[in-house]
Design a protein around this motif. Structure first.
Motif, mmCIF file in Angstrom:
data_model
loop_
_atom_site.group_PDB
_atom_site.id
_atom_site.type_symbol
_atom_site.label_atom_id
_atom_site.label_comp_id
_atom_site.label_asym_id
_atom_site.label_seq_id
_atom_site.Cartn_x
_atom_site.Cartn_y
_atom_site.Cartn_z
ATOM 1 N N PHE A 1 0.767 -1.016 -0.529
ATOM 2 C CA PHE A 1 0.261 -0.101 -0.126
ATOM 3 C C PHE A 1 1.060 1.153 -0.085
ATOM 4 C CE2 PHE A 1 -1.427 3.129 3.124
ATOM 5 C CZ PHE A 1 -2.077 3.832 2.082
ATOM 6 N N ALA A 2 2.293 1.516 0.859
ATOM 7 C CA ALA A 2 2.271 2.735 1.554
ATOM 8 C C ALA A 2 3.150 3.002 -0.270
ATOM 9 C CB ALA A 2 3.608 2.411 2.327
ATOM 10 N N ASN A 3 4.520 1.386 -0.617
ATOM 11 C CA ASN A 3 4.932 2.002 -2.204
ATOM 12 C C ASN A 3 3.681 2.583 -3.446
ATOM 13 O OD1 ASN A 3 7.934 1.332 -1.365
ATOM 14 N ND2 ASN A 3 6.478 0.391 -0.701
ATOM 15 N N VAL A 4 3.223 1.828 -3.109
ATOM 16 C CA VAL A 4 2.607 2.455 -3.925
ATOM 17 C C VAL A 4 1.547 3.487 -3.459
ATOM 18 C CG1 VAL A 4 0.008 1.767 -6.188
ATOM 19 C CG2 VAL A 4 2.038 -0.002 -4.454
ATOM 20 N N LEU A 5 0.925 3.847 -3.169
ATOM 21 C CA LEU A 5 1.118 5.460 -2.574
ATOM 22 C C LEU A 5 1.147 6.264 -2.835
ATOM 23 C CD1 LEU A 5 -2.032 7.034 -1.356
ATOM 24 C CD2 LEU A 5 -0.747 6.758 0.423
ATOM 25 N N SER A 6 2.980 6.060 -2.671
ATOM 26 C CA SER A 6 4.020 7.085 -2.190
ATOM 27 C C SER A 6 3.669 7.237 -4.230
ATOM 28 C CB SER A 6 4.762 6.647 -1.815
ATOM 29 O OG SER A 6 5.565 5.951 -2.638
ATOM 30 N N GLY A 7 3.929 6.718 -4.848
ATOM 31 C CA GLY A 7 4.073 6.727 -6.538
ATOM 32 C C GLY A 7 3.102 7.227 -7.123
ATOM 33 N N THR A 8 1.769 6.916 -6.323
ATOM 34 C CA THR A 8 0.886 8.149 -6.710
ATOM 35 C C THR A 8 0.231 9.441 -6.399
ATOM 36 O OG1 THR A 8 -0.886 6.019 -6.301
ATOM 37 C CG2 THR A 8 -2.392 7.725 -6.789
ATOM 38 N N PHE B 1 8.091 0.314 -12.952
ATOM 39 C CA PHE B 1 9.297 -0.768 -12.064
ATOM 40 C C PHE B 1 8.725 -0.926 -11.110
ATOM 41 C CE2 PHE B 1 13.010 -0.627 -10.039
ATOM 42 C CZ PHE B 1 13.324 -1.168 -11.203
ATOM 43 N N SER B 2 8.809 -0.095 -10.423
ATOM 44 C CA SER B 2 7.833 -0.334 -9.107
ATOM 45 C C SER B 2 6.774 -1.333 -8.639
ATOM 46 C CB SER B 2 8.445 1.356 -7.787
ATOM 47 O OG SER B 2 7.866 1.116 -7.151
ATOM 48 N N GLY B 3 6.288 -0.302 -9.543
ATOM 49 C CA GLY B 3 4.981 -1.505 -9.827
ATOM 50 C C GLY B 3 5.175 -3.456 -9.894
ATOM 51 N N ALA B 4 6.513 -3.646 -10.988
ATOM 52 C CA ALA B 4 6.540 -5.025 -10.735
ATOM 53 C C ALA B 4 7.283 -5.515 -10.027
ATOM 54 C CB ALA B 4 7.022 -5.010 -12.063
ATOM 55 N N ILE B 5 8.261 -4.194 -9.262
ATOM 56 C CA ILE B 5 9.366 -4.580 -7.885
ATOM 57 C C ILE B 5 7.753 -5.448 -7.124
ATOM 58 C CG2 ILE B 5 10.674 -4.176 -6.238
ATOM 59 C CD1 ILE B 5 11.711 -4.430 -8.960
ATOM 60 N N GLN B 6 7.490 -4.458 -6.754
ATOM 61 C CA GLN B 6 5.840 -4.648 -5.515
ATOM 62 C C GLN B 6 5.390 -6.152 -5.923
ATOM 63 O OE1 GLN B 6 6.228 -3.317 -2.869
ATOM 64 N NE2 GLN B 6 8.400 -2.191 -3.892
ATOM 65 N N THR B 7 4.597 -6.386 -7.015
ATOM 66 C CA THR B 7 3.962 -7.370 -7.344
ATOM 67 C C THR B 7 5.220 -8.239 -6.478
ATOM 68 O OG1 THR B 7 3.163 -6.627 -9.071
ATOM 69 C CG2 THR B 7 2.600 -8.360 -8.913
ATOM 70 N N TYR B 8 6.053 -8.499 -7.101
ATOM 71 C CA TYR B 8 7.273 -9.501 -7.058
ATOM 72 C C TYR B 8 7.611 -9.581 -5.535
ATOM 73 C CZ TYR B 8 11.066 -12.938 -7.762
ATOM 74 O OH TYR B 8 12.315 -14.016 -7.508
ATOM 75 N N VAL B 9 7.472 -8.893 -4.822
ATOM 76 C CA VAL B 9 7.248 -8.803 -3.347
ATOM 77 C C VAL B 9 6.746 -10.066 -2.466
ATOM 78 C CG1 VAL B 9 8.317 -7.242 -0.951
ATOM 79 C CG2 VAL B 9 10.141 -7.087 -3.401
ATOM 80 N N PHE B 10 5.725 -9.072 -2.760
ATOM 81 C CA PHE B 10 4.390 -9.660 -2.152
ATOM 82 C C PHE B 10 3.806 -11.465 -2.214
ATOM 83 C CE2 PHE B 10 0.298 -11.075 -1.776
ATOM 84 C CZ PHE B 10 -0.618 -9.662 -0.285
#
Length: 246
Positions: free
Chosen positions: A184-191, A219-228
């Motif tokens: 949530f925090a990583n995606v929201l920060s980019g938004t 890039f960040s979205g793909a990384i966060q998906t992979y991490v989750f």
């Protein structure tokens, strides 16, 4: 846009969640928000892709080509990711991990379509983390004996000295919270960053913000998906342990 469904739009840029309309449900006021609309857009895209993929595979040939090749490549890569992390227990989780990966990835990159990413809403990421949390403990009680679970809760002290139980209990409860907050925090920060760029620069934010979208959304979205997904597989596989081989 009036309700902030879209991120881009000159002076109408908005990254907040807004209610679109409300209705009464058993005496309670329930709102349909911009997050619901964005989730619906993502689901419609994925459902359309699923129908197209199903049709392509039914008419598939032994030597794949075109769209069939794309579908097989996606499935192969997702299954390979699960295999590398979960070993013999992987086949049980091909569908779940693959579905979660695709949903989160498309949600994260929704900003490329001008939408507010659904995963920038904690009401979307928390349920995903709770599903993972449920799977973790289902496998724990399925493959581990109650005494083994109790020993783990007392660790690093012996099982007859339960001083560490409260701390280990807190660390257990923290799993879905950390999983959901990280995404949530990583995606929201980019938004927020992209909304500020469009909102503050307005007419000067032309073409060049595409580079920022590539980083924050793709890039960040793909990384966060992979991490989750990797954390989900790791947590579940740790609870299965050697149980799948017994």
């Amino acid at each position: 846009m009036r309700y902030g469904i879209l991120l881009s739009g000159g002076s109408d840029v908005d990254f907040m969640i807004h209610g679109i309309f409300k209705y009464s449900f058993f005496g309670h006021e329930v709102w349909i928000t911009t997050s619901h609309v964005c989730v619906l857009f993502v689901l419609l895209i994925l459902i359309g892709f699923a129908f197209a993929a199903n049709r392509a595979m039914k008419k598939g040939t032994e030597v794949p080509g075109g769209f069939q090749n794309v579908v097989e490549l996606i499935v192969e890569k997702l299954d390979g990711m699960v295999d590398s992390s979960m070993g013999k227990s992987a086949p049980r989780y091909y569908n779940y991990i693959g579905s979660v990966f695709i949903f989160i990835l498309f949600s994260n990159i929704a900003g490329l379509l001008g939408l507010r990413p659904p995963t920038a809403d904690y009401g979307v990421t928390l349920p995903l983390a709770l599903i993972t949390f449920a799977l973790i403990h289902i496998n724990k009680w399925k493959y581990q004996k109650p005494m083994t679970i109790w020993e783990d809760m007392c660790s690093p002290l012996p099982k007859f000295i339960p001083l560490w139980v409260p701390i280990n209990l807190i660390s257990t409860i923290a799993v879905p919270i950390s999983l959901s907050l990280r995404l949530f925090a990583n995606v929201l920060s980019g938004t927020v960053m992209m909304a500020l760029v469009y909102g503050l620069l307005k007419y000067f934010a032309v073409i060049w913000p595409a580079a920022l979208h590539v980083y924050f959304d793709l890039f960040s979205g793909a990384i966060q998906t992979y991490v989750f997904c990797m954390l989900t597989m790791t947590y579940i596989d740790n609870e299965i342990g050697d149980g799948i081989r017994r």
